[in-house]
Design an enzyme around this catalytic site. Sequence first.
Site, PDB file in Angstrom:
ATOM      1  N   LYS A 278       0.835  -1.200   0.000  1.00 47.40           N
ATOM      2  CA  LYS A 278       0.000   0.000   0.000  1.00 47.40           C
ATOM      3  C   LYS A 278       0.872   1.252   0.000  1.00 47.40           C
ATOM      4  CE  LYS A 278      -3.883  -1.933   2.672  1.00 47.40           C
ATOM      5  NZ  LYS A 278      -4.974  -1.618   1.742  1.00 47.40           N
ATOM      6  N   ARG A 352     -10.913 -11.102   1.375  1.00 46.69           N
ATOM      7  CA  ARG A 352     -11.788 -12.120   0.787  1.00 46.69           C
ATOM      8  C   ARG A 352     -11.125 -13.503   0.788  1.00 46.69           C
ATOM      9  NH1 ARG A 352     -11.826  -8.537  -4.515  1.00 46.69           N
ATOM     10  NH2 ARG A 352     -11.472  -7.052  -2.813  1.00 46.69           N
TER      11      ARG A 352
END
Length: 501
Positions: A278, A352
């Site tokens: 990130k 997920r």
Amino acid sequence: MTLRPASQTGKGELLVLGVYADGSLPRAAQSFDAVLDGRLQELAKQAELPPKIGETLLLYYASGDTTRRVLLVSLGPRNEFDGKAYLNALAAVARALASSTTRSIDLPLPDVADMDRSDAWCVQQASRVLADGYYKFAAPLLASKENSKNSTATPQLSLLVDEDVTPELEYAVRSGRAIAEGMALTKDLGNLPGNVCNPGYLADAARALGKEFGFPVEVLEREDMAKLGMESALSVGRASDQPCRVIVMKYFGSEAEEKPIVLIGKGVTFDTGGVSLKPGDDLDMMKYDMCGAASVFGALKMVARLALPLNVIGIVGAVENMPGGNASRPGDVVTSMSGQTIEILNTDAEGRLVLCDVMTYAERFQPACVIDIATLTGACVIALGSQTSGLFANDDALADELYSCGTDTGDRAWRMPLWDEYQDQLKSNFADMSNLGGRPAGAVTAACFLSRFAKGYRWAHLDIAGTASVGGERKGATGRPVPLLSAFLLKRAEHTTPAQR
């Protein structure tokens, strides 16, 4: 927090008084004012209180030989006063009281007739919002003397109602306080730094919660997860020194053999993005990537505190997503517990990958329904901002139930599509699916990914990426969506009477 009829005039140091835009008082306040020969009504009309809901003004008035304080809070126009306005006014009062050193407070509640709401709802929301207003995070790494210096005793707060105090209203006070307790636990876990709150810490916190309330907790270690075939979840935490864990909290409060409600929380205790690193801006906020897990802890604490006659199982997938020589790479293919294969296109789409294995694990409990809660996508923040959680479901009735609970509590969620047309974005040439659907409809394709693992039960997904925490001067976890989840669970428990609980 106590509850009593408004006719029993209190002697609190501070009186909180709701005032409509025309200067009139709610009915409970009128009963309180009658003892003072209408002086509060006169004071409210003379005060230059802005009509905007939630505006406050602190005044003084003489009562015999004593000068007392009154906090006026604007309720807006009477004909526009509804449940949402009531919650906004309560939040403003909570902010004002939190910075006060007042030791005793009287608060007459507004007319429920003006809101088309029940007395119990009015009392429960007041109990919850006001208790939550006194939350303060006691940072564990600060010196104990500093924490002691900053701590203040919670004042005695009396809610005044324009009727007799019934068992139903007493239960409403208790349930509101229990929801606030759950929110406080959720905030505490979320606000902890990543070097403290890791997967092992969450496991210990679950064991402590189970010990406090007498329900069993099972922790699946990395080896257990591997035996179950949880290759997808394990791939996320592979490069971290902190081993992955699946935490299972089992609350059985129903005497009947009812199918359990399963709550699943994303517990990425810190998310660097892995190899798909990130950007550095606001990276400290990634400690909040476990707020879905924290909300499961909070909901379970509320359920256990009230001894609700429900069977509820909370499951947390706890991992830390770090870069390193053993980290997953874009292009890797992993096999989930369900047997479906996944091509990892981006290691920052990791939530997920954890949730899908936990959702498969949940099938063994033959659940009545499954709700997963996750800070899943930045795309949901772009779509809905910080006001509303994203709601996805494969069952319309479950979606409607959650939407209604969010509206009732002000912890709102908005239903998003889960249509088959979006599934094409998850196609892969090398696996059954990819873990990324591209930039368009990112929150939707993430939910579509999860839906492939929820074929065996009624399922809903709450994307709380925008609502679980706030930045800036008020940086911290919000405790959401514990109010929504609590309302859902309390409604499911309504087949018993308050007196029996």
